[in-house]
Design an enzyme around this catalytic site. Structure first.
Site, mmCIF file in Angstrom:
data_model
loop_
_atom_site.group_PDB
_atom_site.id
_atom_site.type_symbol
_atom_site.label_atom_id
_atom_site.label_comp_id
_atom_site.label_asym_id
_atom_site.label_seq_id
_atom_site.Cartn_x
_atom_site.Cartn_y
_atom_site.Cartn_z
ATOM 1 C CE1 TYR A 192 -4.219 1.702 0.564
ATOM 2 C CE2 TYR A 192 -2.904 3.154 1.930
ATOM 3 C CZ TYR A 192 -4.077 2.888 1.252
ATOM 4 O OH TYR A 192 -5.092 3.808 1.252
ATOM 5 C CB SER B 292 1.182 -5.553 2.823
ATOM 6 O OG SER B 292 0.330 -4.693 3.545
ATOM 7 C CD GLN B 293 -2.270 -1.862 -2.491
ATOM 8 O OE1 GLN B 293 -3.101 -1.011 -2.219
ATOM 9 N NE2 GLN B 293 -1.194 -1.604 -3.222
ATOM 10 C CG ASP C 157 0.662 -7.789 10.494
ATOM 11 O OD1 ASP C 157 0.420 -6.576 10.651
ATOM 12 O OD2 ASP C 157 0.790 -8.313 9.373
ATOM 13 C CG HIS D 147 2.613 -5.392 7.941
ATOM 14 N ND1 HIS D 147 1.551 -6.231 7.685
ATOM 15 C CD2 HIS D 147 2.774 -4.640 6.806
ATOM 16 C CE1 HIS D 147 1.078 -6.003 6.472
ATOM 17 N NE2 HIS D 147 1.808 -5.048 5.919
#
Length: 323
Positions: free
Chosen positions: A92, A187-188, A273, A303
């Protein structure tokens, strides 16, 4: 951050009943049909990187509604055979940056397509090159809430379509074996890779870590960390929008894509996370349709997960699936 989510034993069994929209398949079929009406490759131009061991091309392909999406395509220099390919998606706020930033997959002997994220690139890294030309729709300032009041206007409808089309683009690029294409992301990027695996048939492998957009309803109830925090802040102001927002998010939830994905799966998750809580990751993992699936758990990590150690595990696992 101490452990805050379910204990590991419960996470390993956590498979919540998350309802999906009745027209989920029709919604995505219509969206992809519209995108597929445009030939996928727009431009493939050599890029001067100053590197002597790889060749890189500046790729433009047709994404959502045929809109141009940029990417970097890299192959080991001197390779003559059609190679297995890795399609990589970004976290992101990051854009594709500079072509020499991500060389792991090409250095391992794969063709590598890195997809830019439309309208992103200004939070960190070295920028992006793909605008998001969609007309303004009601929603907050960040892309996580852009157009969030309806699934047709929502930003992630466009970005997920781009992600699916990136696989089609990779299969069409010279020097790629179209039967050996893997999707990877963190992640994204992990959420996009998972969505692509649910929408595009016959992916050879899927590698995701800390995927965003999984079990979204739980995530926004559990964490205020961005990007989910953007949705929380939007609802804190637009209180009456909650039903519409929750309906829109149901169309992009990774659990629903996981139910449809059949590629072998490799996952990484940090139990501390707060960005993409571990229960949301395990919810998608436990609903995943393929039996060939592996998860690596990092109990003391946030994360960042396993970082370079996890990459080494990915390299070993991917070689067993693609070589």
């Amino acid at each position: 951050m101490p452990l805050f989510d379910l204990p590991l034993g419960e996470l390993q069994q956590y498979a919540p009943d998350v309802p999906e929209p009745d027209d989920f398949d029709a919604f995505w079929a219509a969206t992809l049909k519209q995108a597929d009406a445009t030939p996928v490759l727009i431009d493939v131009a050599p890029a001067d990187t100053g590197l002597s061991l790889v060749d890189t091309w500046d790729v433009t392909f047709a994404g959502y509604e045929g809109q141009p999406v940029r990417g970097w395509f890299t192959r080991p220099r001197g390779a003559t055979a059609d190679l297995p390919a890795v399609v990589e998606y970004l976290g992101y706020g990051r854009g594709r940056g500079l072509p020499h930033e991500r060389l792991t997959w090409a250095a391992a002997g794969y063709a590598h397509l890195l997809m830019d994220s439309r309208g992103q690139g200004d939070l960190y890294g070295n920028g992006g090159a793909t605008p998001d030309p969609a007309p303004a729709a009601p929603g907050g300032p960040g892309v996580a809430t852009r157009g969030i009041l309806t699934p047709h206007d929502y930003y992630y409808r466009r970005l997920i379509t781009d992600a699916a089309r990136a696989v089609t683009a990779a299969r069409a690029l010279p020097g790629v074996d179209p039967g050996r294409v893997a999707a990877v992301g963190n992640s994204q990027g992990g959420g996009l890779a998972l969505a692509a695996a649910g929408l595009v048939p016959d992916l050879a492998a899927l590698m995701i870590s800390a995927p965003f957009l999984c079990h979204i309803q739980r995530a926004i109830d559990l964490t205020d960390a961005d990007p989910y925090g953007e949705i929380v802040r939007y609802l804190a102001v637009n209180r009456e929008a909650e039903p519409a927002v929750r309906r829109t998010l149901a169309y992009v939830d990774g659990i629903h894509f996981a139910r449809r994905a059949t590629a072998p799966l490799h996952v990484g998750v940090g139990l501390r996370d707060t960005v993409c809580p571990p229960s949301t990751v395990f919810a998608a993992y436990n609903h995943y349709a393929a039996a060939d699936r592996t998860v690596h758990v990092y109990p003391f990590n946030h994360h960042e997960g396993g970082e370079a150690l996890h990459t080494r595990r990915q390299l070993t696992w991917l070689a067993s699936r693609l070589d």
